[in-house]
Design a protein around this motif. Structure first.
Motif, PDB file in Angstrom:
ATOM      1  N   SER A 281       0.826  -1.203   0.000  1.00  0.00           N
ATOM      2  CA  SER A 281       0.000   0.000   0.000  1.00  0.00           C
ATOM      3  C   SER A 281       0.862   1.256   0.000  1.00  0.00           C
TER       4      SER A 281
ATOM      5  N   ARG B  50       0.923  -5.326   8.207  1.00  0.00           N
ATOM      6  CA  ARG B  50      -0.044  -6.372   8.542  1.00  0.00           C
ATOM      7  C   ARG B  50      -1.266  -6.292   7.631  1.00  0.00           C
ATOM      8  N   ARG B  51      -1.713  -5.072   7.356  1.00  0.00           N
ATOM      9  CA  ARG B  51      -2.841  -4.876   6.444  1.00  0.00           C
ATOM     10  C   ARG B  51      -2.462  -5.334   5.037  1.00  0.00           C
ATOM     11  N   ASP B  52      -1.246  -5.033   4.602  1.00  0.00           N
ATOM     12  CA  ASP B  52      -0.778  -5.498   3.296  1.00  0.00           C
ATOM     13  C   ASP B  52      -0.721  -7.016   3.230  1.00  0.00           C
TER      14      ASP B  52
ATOM     15  N   GLN C  85       1.487  -1.870  11.468  1.00  0.00           N
ATOM     16  CA  GLN C  85       0.056  -1.966  11.170  1.00  0.00           C
ATOM     17  C   GLN C  85      -0.190  -1.959   9.660  1.00  0.00           C
ATOM     18  N   ASN C  86       0.523  -1.111   8.934  1.00  0.00           N
ATOM     19  CA  ASN C  86       0.378  -1.066   7.479  1.00  0.00           C
ATOM     20  C   ASN C  86       0.849  -2.361   6.833  1.00  0.00           C
TER      21      ASN C  86
END
Length: 146
Positions: free
Chosen positions: A73, A106-108, A103-104
């Motif tokens: 992202s 993990r979202r990816d 956090q980013n």
């Protein structure tokens, strides 16, 4: 080698099981949502594809097991740039840049897993025509050479 192929077979089944269950329910359930198993062409096709064609396709083309989709992202890219450039600058009192970056990422990872499951589910749906096409091609190719 046999144990390794059995492990791959189990992974192939597990990878497409969620989509198989969803699609099987969708083509089998009554319009009111109740599920009563009656065999029809659609759920027979899905079952044959899931149990036979998809594992055979993955056996013939093992490179298709790999994850060819990798997304990152813009939030992850920008947080990585900020960490490289000025990691000693201002600190966020609520979340520091390392937590935001984690956090980013993990979202990816969740998006990448979703893309992978979707791609393998799509391969499962079209596996039967692909197996028939590749099998026909191989039969014609070997009959021409003999």
């Amino acid at each position: 080698m046999k144990a390794n192929s059995g492990l791959w077979l189990l992974r192939d089944y597990a990878r497409t099981l969620p989509l198989f269950i969803i699609l099987f329910y969708f083509v089998t359930a009554n319009p009111d949502g109740s599920f009563y198993l009656t065999w029809n062409l659609a759920n027979g096709y899905l079952t044959l594809t899931y149990l036979v064609a998809y594992p055979l396709l993955m056996h013939w083309f093992p490179k298709w097991r790999r994850n060819h989709f990798k997304s990152q992202s813009l939030a992850t890219k920008s947080s990585e740039l900020e960490l490289e450039d000025n990691h000693h600058n201002e600190l966020n009192p609520i979340k520091n840049k390392y937590d935001l970056n984690f956090q980013n990422e993990r979202r990816d990872d969740l998006i990448n897993i979703s893309l992978r499951l979707f791609a393998h589910g799509l391969l499962m749906v079209v596996a039967l025509p692909l197996v028939l096409g590749v099998g026909l091609y191989r039969v014609i190719k070997t009959s021409i050479h003999h």
